[in-house]
Design an enzyme around this catalytic site. Sequence first.
Site, PDB file in Angstrom:
ATOM      1  N   LYS A 201      31.553   5.048   4.819  1.00 32.83           N
ATOM      2  CA  LYS A 201      31.539   4.720   6.245  1.00 32.83           C
ATOM      3  C   LYS A 201      31.314   5.953   7.120  1.00 32.83           C
ATOM      4  O   LYS A 201      31.402   5.886   8.337  1.00 32.83           O
ATOM      5  CB  LYS A 201      32.851   4.032   6.614  1.00 32.83           C
TER       6      LYS A 201
ATOM      7  N   GLY B  18      31.120   8.500  11.887  1.00 38.15           N
ATOM      8  CA  GLY B  18      31.922   7.529  11.168  1.00 38.15           C
ATOM      9  C   GLY B  18      31.913   6.224  11.930  1.00 38.15           C
ATOM     10  O   GLY B  18      31.745   6.212  13.156  1.00 38.15           O
TER      11      GLY B  18
ATOM     12  N   SER C 135      41.344  -0.569  11.757  1.00 37.85           N
ATOM     13  CA  SER C 135      42.603  -1.283  11.544  1.00 37.85           C
ATOM     14  C   SER C 135      43.765  -0.348  11.230  1.00 37.85           C
ATOM     15  O   SER C 135      44.884  -0.605  11.640  1.00 37.85           O
ATOM     16  CB  SER C 135      42.436  -2.311  10.432  1.00 37.85           C
TER      17      SER C 135
END
Length: 179
Positions: A38, A50, A129
Amino acid sequence: METRGTTIVAVSRGGRVAMAGDGQVTMGNAVLKQTARKIRRLYDDRVLAGFAGSTADAFTLFEKFEGKLTEFRGNLRRAAVELAKEWRTDRVLRRLDAVMVVTDGRELMLLSGNGDVVEPDDGVIGVGSGGAFALAAARAMLRHTELPALAIAGEALRIAAGICIYTNDNLVAEEIAAP
């Protein structure tokens, strides 16, 4: 700003910026992949980016951002502002649910589809998250250790992976020095 399914943390220390991202890709409550990358190097390896959001959105935004870097000859701030403006106003792009963290080793910024271009006061960004967990861990390590940026980013992400079910500890970490 929470995007479920990934965690990216970036830490600036000692003229270097390190960025770490987990490898987990989820769909609903199922893990689809554990080894995703990522974080990407862009513009002849002079910029780290990112991404937290969907995979298709990531490829679109990495490509758009690299185009802006080329257009503005590597000027990170100008490329970031122009991408954020286009992202917010373009009919297709504004539907993308994503957040990007970008750095050239000197400047560190968070970009979003709302037109945000935010530079942190303390040289640390955590998104996704598990971003708040990684952010808290990185800030604590910056204040209470002498660890280099790369070690802090990696450990902060591992800590987040122990808390957030959408984050794994199969991380990719990259570091870039100020030009």
